[in-house]
Every structure is written in structure tokens, then in C-alpha cells.
Design an enzyme around this catalytic site. Structure first.
Site, short mmCIF file in Angstrom:
data_model
loop_
_atom_site.label_atom_id
_atom_site.label_comp_id
_atom_site.label_asym_id
_atom_site.label_seq_id
_atom_site.Cartn_x
_atom_site.Cartn_y
_atom_site.Cartn_z
N CYS A 137 -10.20 8.14 -0.97
CA CYS A 137 -8.40 7.84 -1.18
C CYS A 137 -7.72 8.65 0.16
CB CYS A 137 -7.93 8.14 -2.51
SG CYS A 137 -8.31 9.91 -2.98
N GLU A 160 -2.97 9.90 -9.68
CA GLU A 160 -3.69 10.27 -8.50
C GLU A 160 -4.06 9.11 -7.68
OE1 GLU A 160 -3.84 13.34 -7.04
OE2 GLU A 160 -3.01 14.49 -8.61
#
Length: 452
Positions: free
Chosen positions: A242, A208
Site C-alpha cells: 500500500c 488503513e
């Protein structure tokens, strides 16, 4: 150094004590109870590490984990059940079934930007699927990492789940071990190192990562609402998210008007926090210097900073372009460049020329235009007329592609990520079809008919 812990978990997993559904549900409940017991400690740790307030901590770090645990407990029995699937006529008499089994000993390496959430969310999936787990929290948030260690130690024996704290050397030593699955959240640079280390043992991985996630604002968008939602998602957590909007790409016909609304909501939401020095801190001096270096050009709002507090005021840079320093890499801080386009197709080419972003957001009232953008730009996931909220539903998979990562999780997808699907064909012994044996040449015409 950590071989003994790894082997303890390997031996425990081989006892099959983690496989029973009641055991998995019990583990999830133990985790939830331990988190509840240490809520105040988590709040204090986050305030100490990077000045995160209690409301934001509960919303973005703790509450979402409670929701994830509840969703797994509610659905685990159905997810873990064997699934019968269709069997083709060529396998007449047989039955096809997919069995669900855990991988084994898993390693979860979590980042510093949401240090509690991004450690616990994959752990929920690992436990739900019946694995053991070693957590490696970020060394950049030492107080949160220490709190995570206490929570895990209060809920589980070391042979089931444990936490190992440390820096780069700790990561390297852990990655040398032959884990059955590795789940990593962090930068693309370190993601490559994780993947290379995993390849030595042929260990499957989920990565991720991140990237430059754009918000595309069309001329027909609800500009006030677009600005409000972009500002909220961008400057939350001091931009250290993010999937935050990394830059705005707006139709030039409405760009100036959009900037006015962006300025309005940035001031409304965050000015008091910054003035009172209650705004989130940048995680460390190195990142402060990096992010602060992006503040140049046509500054429409913000630009101030408190170096001693590692605090940067939410900043909007208007009339930016792809040569601006902030467009060279993921910003990961409270600086928002606004770029303009005249032609949507050219704008889409610009975005496609960059590494695949983790998220993309489209603001428009034209459904066909939104669909055109979604279908023609590669990215991990996103939203139409919103930012970041796609993370909050357990029914959507979350993950990147290419430079922004591989694999997915959240809700059912977390269970699936930490589960191996074992395909089994149950063949009948009541009869035996001769077509499969060396005399199949006699049935060549029939075979051609069946398979064509």
C-alpha cells in the site's frame, strides 16, 4: 451466525480479566511464542498462496511483528498508567487525570497483500490495550488464514481472541454486530462499506487504505541511490504494497538519467527471480488481468508475464502522463510509470488534485525544498531520500488521511488506537469556590479578568 462468539467475548471482557498489565504482557508473550512455534507453517503457507520466499516472509511479515511485540512488552506499563495533566486556575483545588481503558470487543479485518503482518500488528495493539479480539483474515490467502487460525487457537481461548475465516458474506455478518472498535486494512471501496456499517452502532473505526503514492525526484537528488531505493520498495512483494511508490514524478532535466538507473537496479534485483519463476505472484487471476492491462506505452524495462503462474515481470514505463491507464487508480502491482515535470509548483498541484496518497517520498539534497513539498501536499506519511522505511520504526505513527484512510498505529500509537482516554477531574472538598453558583453575577468583573 457469529453472535455467540461475540457475546462470549463481551462477557469475558466484562469480567475485567484482560485489564491487568501482567495479563496483557502474558497475552503478548503467548502470541509471540505461538508465532515462533508455527514459523515454518507460515513460510509454507505464504509460498503456497503467492510464492513468497522465506527471506521476504521473515523480513516483511514475521520479524517486524516480533519487534512490535517486544516494544509493547517493554513500554506497556508506562503507556497504561494514568497521566496527570495541568489544571487551570479556574479549577483551583482540583486535579486533572487521564485514565486509560480498553474499548472492549474489537474486530480486525486484514488484507491479502501482507496477510500475516497486517493481521498481527493491530492485534498486538488490541491485546496491549486490554481488549478482546476477533480476527477476520483475507479469503484470498487461504493457507495463511488457516495458519493464523491455528496460531490463535493454540495461544488463546475463543472468549479472548479468535479467528473467523470466510469471504464477503462473513465480513457482512461480522459488521452487523455491535463491536466496540473496528480496525480495517484494505481498499478504499470496502473501507466505505466498513465505515457505513460501523456508523449503525456508532462504532469507532481505523481505516488503513491506500492510494497513488508518488516518489518526487528533484534535479539535485542522488539518482543512483534514489533509483535503488525506489526499485526496492516498488517491486518488493510484486508491487502489492500500500505504501510502494505508485509512480515516479521526476524533474525532466534528470528523468532520462534516472530511468537508466531504475532499469539497472530492477534488472539487478529481480531479473533472476523472474527468470527462475521465483518472483512473487499476483494474488489472483482478476488482479493479474487488471495489472497486466497497465503495461502499455513506452516500456523501458520488463513487460513480460507468465499467466499460468500469475507472475508479472517488474516493468518500467517511461514518458508516461496522467492520461496513462496506470494513472487512473492505484496500481498495486509491479508496474512503475515515470512522469516528468518542468515546474515543481505545477507538479505539486497535480498531486494535490488527486486523492490524498497514503505515502509520499521526496528525493533531494535540498532540505528546504523537501520541507516545502512535505508542508504543501497532504498525505499520510513518508520519507526523504528513502521509500517505505518509515514503516519500520515504532516511534512514528502510520496511517492515512482522506481517501487513504483515518487513524494510526504502530508502536505506542497502536496502544493509543485501541485505548479510550477517560478524562477525570478530582475535585477538592476542603473548600468550595462560590463563583460557579447562581450568585456568580456578583463576581462578573473577576470572572472576566480571569478568563481574558
Amino acid at each position: 451466525m457469529y453472535e455467540s462468539v461475540f457475546h462470549k467475548q463481551k462477557q469475558f471482557f466484562q469480567t475485567k480479566d484482560t485489564l491487568a498489565i501482567p495479563t496483557r504482557i502474558k497475552a503478548l508473550k503467548q502470541l509471540k511464542d505461538a508465532i515462533k512455534l508455527h514459523e515454518d507453517d507460515i513460510f509454507s503457507a505464504m509460498r503456497a498462496d503467492y510464492n513468497k520466499n522465506e527471506s521476504d516472509a521473515f523480513l516483511t511479515e514475521i520479524g517486524i511483528i516480533y519487534s512490535e511485540i517486544n516494544f509493547h512488552i517493554e513500554n506497556l506499563k508506562d503507556w497504561a498508567a494514568p497521566v496527570d495533566v495541568k489544571t487551570p486556575v479556574t479549577h483551583f483545588g482540583a486535579k486533572s487525570t487521564i485514565y486509560k481503558e480498553p474499548f472492549g470487543v474489537t474486530l480486525i479485518i486484514s488484507p491479502w497483500n501482507y496477510p500475516f503482518n497486517l493481521a498481527m500488528a493491530p492485534l498486538v495493539g488490541a491485546l496491549s490495550a486490554g481488549n478482546t479480539a476477533i480476527l477476520k483474515p483475507s479469503e484470498h490467502t487461504p493457507n495463511v488464514s488457516s495458519t493464523i487460525s491455528r496460531i490463535i487457537a493454540s495461544a488463546f481461548p475463543e472468549k479472548y481472541v479468535t479467528t473467523i475465516e470466510g469471504g464477503i458474506e462473513t465480513n457482512q455478518q461480522l459488521l452487523d454486530l455491535p463491536f466496540d472498535y473496528i480496525f480495517y486494512t484494505g481498499s478504499s471501496q470496502v473501507g466505505k462499506i466498513v465505515m457505513e456499517a460501523a456508523s449503525k452502532h456508532l462504532t469507532p473505526v481505523t481505516l488503513e487504505l491506500g492510494g497513488k503514492s508518488p516518489s518526487i525526484v528533484m534535479k539535485d537528488a542522488n539518482l543512483k541511490l534514489a533509483a535503488k531505493r525506489i526499485v526496492w520498495g516498488k517491486f518488493m512483494n510484486a508491487g502489492q504494497t500500500c505504501v510502494a511508490t505508485d509512480y515516479v514524478y521526476a524533474d525532466n532535466r534528470i528523468k532520462d538519467q534516472l530511468v537508466k538507473h531504475l532499469k539497472h537496479y530492477t534488472h539487478k534485483f529481480y531479473n533472476k527471480e523472474f527468470e527462475s519463476e521465483d518472483y512473487m505472484q499476483i494474488i489472483n487471476d482478476r488482479h493479474f488481468k487488471r495489472v497486466h492491462g497497465y503495461i502499455e506505452g513506452d516500456i523501458a524495462y520488463g513487460g513480460r508475464s507468465h499467466k499460468s503462474k500469475r507472475m508479472i515481470e517488474p516493468t518500467i514505463i517511461q514518458n508516461a502522463d496522467f492520461s496513462h491507464p496506470a494513472m487512473k487508480e492505484e496500481i498495486f502491482g509491479p508496474v512503475l510509470p515515470v512522469l516528468g515535470f518542468d515546474d515543481l509548483e505545477k507538479a505539486m498541484i497535480d498531486i494535490r488534485d488527486m486523492p490524498d496518497p497514503l505515502a509520499l517520498y521526496v528525493f533531494t539534497e535540498d532540505r528546504s525544498a523537501a520541507r516545502h513539498i512535505i508542508e504543501n501536499i497532504p498525505f499520510g506519511g513518508g520519507a526523504v531520500n528513502d521509500t517505505m522505511f518509515h514503516l519500520a520504526t515504532p516511534h512514528l505513527p502510520f496511517g492515512g488521511r482522506g481517501h487513504s484512510g483515518m487513524g494510526k498505529y504502530h508502536g505506542r500509537y497502536s496502544f493509543d488506537t485501541f485505548t479510550h482516554e477517560k478524562s477525570i477531574l478530582h475535585q477538592t472538598t476542603l473548600f468550595d469556590i462560590p463563583l460557579r453558583y447562581p450568585n456568580y453575577r456578583k463576581f462578573q468583573k473577576l470572572l472576566k479578568y480571569i478568563w481574558k
